[in-house]
Design an enzyme around this catalytic site. Structure first.
Site, mmCIF file in Angstrom:
data_model
loop_
_atom_site.group_PDB
_atom_site.id
_atom_site.type_symbol
_atom_site.label_atom_id
_atom_site.label_comp_id
_atom_site.label_asym_id
_atom_site.label_seq_id
_atom_site.Cartn_x
_atom_site.Cartn_y
_atom_site.Cartn_z
ATOM 1 N N LEU A 189 0.840 -1.208 0.000
ATOM 2 C CA LEU A 189 0.000 0.000 0.000
ATOM 3 C C LEU A 189 0.871 1.252 0.000
ATOM 4 O O LEU A 189 2.068 1.185 0.271
ATOM 5 C CB LEU A 189 -0.917 -0.028 1.228
ATOM 6 C CG LEU A 189 -1.753 -1.302 1.411
ATOM 7 C CD1 LEU A 189 -2.660 -1.160 2.634
ATOM 8 C CD2 LEU A 189 -2.584 -1.618 0.183
ATOM 9 N N THR A 247 6.271 0.943 1.950
ATOM 10 C CA THR A 247 7.269 1.769 2.636
ATOM 11 C C THR A 247 6.513 2.713 3.561
ATOM 12 O O THR A 247 5.793 3.604 3.095
ATOM 13 C CB THR A 247 8.095 2.600 1.634
ATOM 14 O OG1 THR A 247 8.700 1.725 0.692
ATOM 15 C CG2 THR A 247 9.164 3.403 2.361
ATOM 16 N N LYS A 253 15.139 1.088 4.468
ATOM 17 C CA LYS A 253 14.513 1.558 3.221
ATOM 18 C C LYS A 253 14.552 3.082 3.107
ATOM 19 O O LYS A 253 14.837 3.625 2.032
ATOM 20 C CB LYS A 253 13.065 1.033 3.172
ATOM 21 C CG LYS A 253 12.214 1.580 2.064
ATOM 22 C CD LYS A 253 12.669 1.147 0.686
ATOM 23 C CE LYS A 253 11.825 1.818 -0.396
ATOM 24 N NZ LYS A 253 12.369 1.630 -1.730
HETATM 25 P P1 NAD Z 1 0.592 2.694 -6.162
HETATM 26 O O1 NAD Z 1 0.008 3.982 -5.713
HETATM 27 O O2 NAD Z 1 0.814 2.428 -7.608
HETATM 28 O O3 NAD Z 1 -0.296 1.451 -5.593
HETATM 29 C C1 NAD Z 1 -0.867 1.388 -4.323
HETATM 30 C C2 NAD Z 1 -2.204 0.656 -4.437
HETATM 31 O O4 NAD Z 1 -2.748 0.449 -3.138
HETATM 32 C C3 NAD Z 1 -3.265 1.453 -5.235
HETATM 33 O O5 NAD Z 1 -3.695 0.666 -6.335
HETATM 34 C C4 NAD Z 1 -4.368 1.695 -4.206
HETATM 35 O O6 NAD Z 1 -5.674 1.687 -4.789
HETATM 36 C C5 NAD Z 1 -4.166 0.530 -3.252
HETATM 37 N N1 NAD Z 1 -4.738 0.722 -1.918
HETATM 38 C C6 NAD Z 1 -4.614 1.765 -1.068
HETATM 39 N N2 NAD Z 1 -5.256 1.517 0.084
HETATM 40 C C7 NAD Z 1 -5.796 0.275 -0.026
HETATM 41 C C8 NAD Z 1 -6.567 -0.558 0.844
HETATM 42 N N3 NAD Z 1 -6.909 -0.169 2.081
HETATM 43 N N4 NAD Z 1 -6.966 -1.776 0.387
HETATM 44 C C9 NAD Z 1 -6.631 -2.190 -0.851
HETATM 45 N N5 NAD Z 1 -5.882 -1.452 -1.723
HETATM 46 C C10 NAD Z 1 -5.481 -0.233 -1.307
HETATM 47 O O7 NAD Z 1 1.952 2.545 -5.335
HETATM 48 P P2 NAD Z 1 3.226 1.624 -5.711
HETATM 49 O O8 NAD Z 1 4.118 2.393 -6.620
HETATM 50 O O9 NAD Z 1 2.762 0.258 -6.074
HETATM 51 O O10 NAD Z 1 3.957 1.607 -4.286
HETATM 52 C C11 NAD Z 1 3.457 0.837 -3.193
HETATM 53 C C12 NAD Z 1 4.448 0.967 -2.038
HETATM 54 O O11 NAD Z 1 5.738 0.507 -2.463
HETATM 55 C C13 NAD Z 1 4.640 2.416 -1.549
HETATM 56 O O12 NAD Z 1 4.806 2.411 -0.159
HETATM 57 C C14 NAD Z 1 5.927 2.854 -2.259
HETATM 58 O O13 NAD Z 1 6.602 3.863 -1.540
HETATM 59 C C15 NAD Z 1 6.704 1.544 -2.296
HETATM 60 N N6 NAD Z 1 7.673 1.398 -3.409
HETATM 61 C C16 NAD Z 1 7.362 1.774 -4.688
HETATM 62 C C17 NAD Z 1 8.311 1.608 -5.703
HETATM 63 C C18 NAD Z 1 8.008 2.011 -7.137
HETATM 64 O O14 NAD Z 1 8.962 2.031 -7.943
HETATM 65 N N7 NAD Z 1 6.771 2.322 -7.500
HETATM 66 C C19 NAD Z 1 9.564 1.049 -5.423
HETATM 67 C C20 NAD Z 1 9.836 0.636 -4.120
HETATM 68 C C21 NAD Z 1 8.886 0.813 -3.110
#
Ligand code: NAD
Length: 298
Positions: free
Chosen positions: A64, A98, A173
């Site tokens: 999330l 994160t 992280k």
């Molecule tokens: P994103 O915004 O693309 O996806 C998050 C998803 O969570 C969304 O689809 C949202 O609808 C869903 N969501 C939110 N609350 C929810 C709930 N209560 N129940 C069900 N679904 C819910 O984000 P992301 O890029 O996939 O990143 C996710 C995590 O990973 C973040 O914490 C980010 O910091 C970390 N991260 C991202 C990357 C990257 O390159 N994108 C790399 C490393 C770490």
């Protein structure tokens, strides 16, 4: 193994697909109907709610955006029960979001009180790593819980590090992402300077990649459009790692630095630069679009 997967965004969707490809039985959910449709079309079984996903799950994985989402999901709030009410004792929860280390510890303690084991398992490697199954996991929690999680983590990642007790994965992280945020700005400045002097950004990128300025952004995630076909910069900064998510991580690093009285001057400046970039309307673009702050307008 029966795995519940909650959060099918840029990272969670491809991670869940890798678990499915490895032969696990998945039940997945996202609050966004679009995200559910997109991954259902790729074969992921979608449940009607988060509570439904965990009904028979042996392992629950969450991916999330931020602390409030993780706390809200597992602990509930505003009169709504948390998912811990539905998760059976003996289940293992792997939270790969994160978030603040303090929130990870709070949720892990509430889980332990219900007989549910939980580890924090934030990742690095970007969407490319999520798709390829080559992420780096930074784990906080008990060794025995990490060993239970390992066969699942190995299907999504290539490197698994035990950083320490609950919350330690999150601390590792935010140290890493503070460095990444700073180096993406530095890389952007260097490329913009070269281009302003008439250099070809592809040639300059290759020179710096093989010189003492070489870094991950130049290797895998060049911020200049057209230099690297696979980087978000060449796709109008769509997908990837959102500027607002980088801003969140730099905020977590600064909160932590304040708490332990660490000096992080470049981390503080980087947070302000990403905040200005977000305020200019670029919060949803990939974080490498921070190049726009230092690039000559075309
Ligand atoms: P994103 O915004 O693309 O996806 C998050 C998803 O969570 C969304 O689809 C949202 O609808 C869903 N969501 C939110 N609350 C929810 C709930 N209560 N129940 C069900 N679904 C819910 O984000 P992301 O890029 O996939 O990143 C996710 C995590 O990973 C973040 O914490 C980010 O910091 C970390 N991260 C991202 C990357 C990257 O390159 N994108 C790399 C490393 C770490």
């Amino acid at each position: 193994m029966k795995i519940a997967f909650i959060g099918l965004g840029n990272m969670g969707g491809p991670m869940a697909l890798n678990l499915l490809k490895a032969g696990h039985t998945l039940s997945a959910f996202d609050l966004s109907a679009d995200a559910c449709r997109k991954f259902a079309a790729e074969g992921l079984p979608i449940a009607g709610s988060a509570a439904e996903t965990v009904a028979d799950a042996e392992v629950v994985v969450s991916m999330l955006p931020a602390s409030a989402h993780v706390e809200g999901l597992f602990l509930g709030g505003a009169g709504k029960p948390g998912l811990l009410e539905n998760i059976k004792a003996g289940t293992l929860v792997i939270d790969s979001s994160t978030i603040a280390a303090a929130t990870s510890r709070k949720v892990a303690e509430a889980a332990a009180a219900k007989g549910v084991a939980m580890i924090d398992a934030p990742v690095s490697g970007g969407t490319g790593g999520a798709i390829a199954g080559t992420l780096t996991f930074m784990i906080g929690g008990d060794t025995k819980d990490l060993e239970r999680a390992r066969p699942v983590l190995e299907k999504m990642g290539a490197n698994i590090f035990h950083a320490g007790a609950a919350g330690a994965g999150q601390t590792a992280k935010i140290c890493n992402n503070m460095l990444l945020g700073i180096l993406m700005i530095g890389t952007s400045e260097a490329l913009a300077l070269g281009v302003a002097n008439g250099l070809d950004p592809k040639v300059l990128s290759e020179i710096m990649r093989r010189s003492s300025g070489g870094n991950w952004a130049l290797e895998k995630y060049n911020p200049m459009p057209g230099v690297m076909e696979t980087s978000p910069a060449s796709k109008n900064y769509a997908g990837g790692f959102g500027t607002d998510l980088m801003l969140k991580d730099l905020g977590l690093a600064q909160e932590n630095a304040t708490a332990v009285r660490a000096a992080t001057p470049l981390g503080g400046l980087a947070r302000s630069l990403y905040a200005a970039h977000s305020l200019a309307g670029h919060g949803a673009l990939d974080f490498s679009s921070v190049l726009k702050l230092v690039q000559k307008a075309s």
